[in-house]
Design a protein around this motif. Structure first.
Motif: not given
Ligand SMILES: C[S@@+](CC[C@H](N)C(=O)[O-])C[C@H]1O[C@@H](n2cnc3c(N)ncnc32)[C@H](O)[C@@H]1O
Length: 212
Positions: A44-46, A64-68, A127-130
């Motif tokens: 996730p968030l690769c 994987g998943v990544e939005f950029h 750890v990238a997420l609030p």
């Protein structure tokens, strides 16, 4: 930490999270997962992590998943792979035989779209997420991946010293998110060399999660 935050980070090349080497903790602890060649990792968030190349070289399939999207394009280019691209509602799927990356929000992924995965490898994802959305993220990962195992790399540090990302995810919080679904084993804990971002003393942890 909305999508605009991350797109801006990528566009301004403020991507200190991207390492120029395979994560040594992945290499050191992969055997704890008792996997066989051909099994499927979900990242996730690769981003465009070099861990993907290493996992492929070890004979694994990677999802994987990544939005950029430019990061995903760069990932396939770095591997010398020319993906097919299809649209799946809110997501796009870039894929070859052994690498599938969904371009879009991890919260738009469904178990049906993701299909089978054998292990979740979370490096610089939770750890990238609030704090406010980490619980929803963990539930989403459990729901869509339905996997017996996870390998999670987390940081623990004094959040008053530095604001994230990466955020501190204390062990007790991780247990709140995953302790019901998994038996959790701390495989490694060690100081981050020179501290996070060169200034904040932090501990890096590697967790093995195995379904109860
Ligand atoms: C800290 S980076 C880590 C990237 C990668 N795991 C690594 O180790 O290099 C977090 C990544 O997650 C992506 N991201 C953040 N929130 C996301 C979301 N909700 N859905 C998909 N990708 C997301 C960001 O664009 C960024 O590339």
């Amino acid at each position: 930490m909305d999508a605009a935050f991350w797109h801006q980070k990528w566009e301004s090349k403020q991507i200190g999270f991207h390492r120029d080497e395979v994560n040594p903790l992945l290499v050191a602890h992969i055997d704890s997962l008792s996997l066989q060649s051909g099994q499927i990792f979900f990242l996730p968030l690769c981003g465009k992590t070099l861990d993907v190349a290493w996992l492929l070289s070890q004979g694994f399939t990677v999802k994987g998943v990544e939005f950029h999207e430019p990061a995903v394009i760069a990932l396939f280019e770095s591997l010398g792979l020319e993906p097919e691209i299809i649209s799946l509602g809110a997501l796009k799927q870039y894929y070859t035989e052994t690498l599938i990356v969904y371009v879009g929000d991890v919260f738009d992924l469904t178990g049906k779209i993701l299909g089978q995965v054998d292990v979740v490898y979370d490096r610089a994802a939770i750890v990238a997420l609030p704090h406010e959305i980490r619980g929803q993220y963990a539930q989403q990962i459990v729901r869509v991946a339905r996997t017996p195992r996870q390998l999670i790399i987390s940081y623990v540090y004094d959040q008053a010293v530095m604001s994230g990302p990466p955020f501190s995810v204390p062990n007790a919080e991780l247990a709140e998110h995953y302790g019901t679904d998994y038996k959790m084993t701390l495989l490694y804990t060690g100081d981050v060399e020179d501290g996070l971002k060169g200034r904040c003393p932090a501990t890096e942890c590697v967790w093995l999660l195995e379904q109860n």
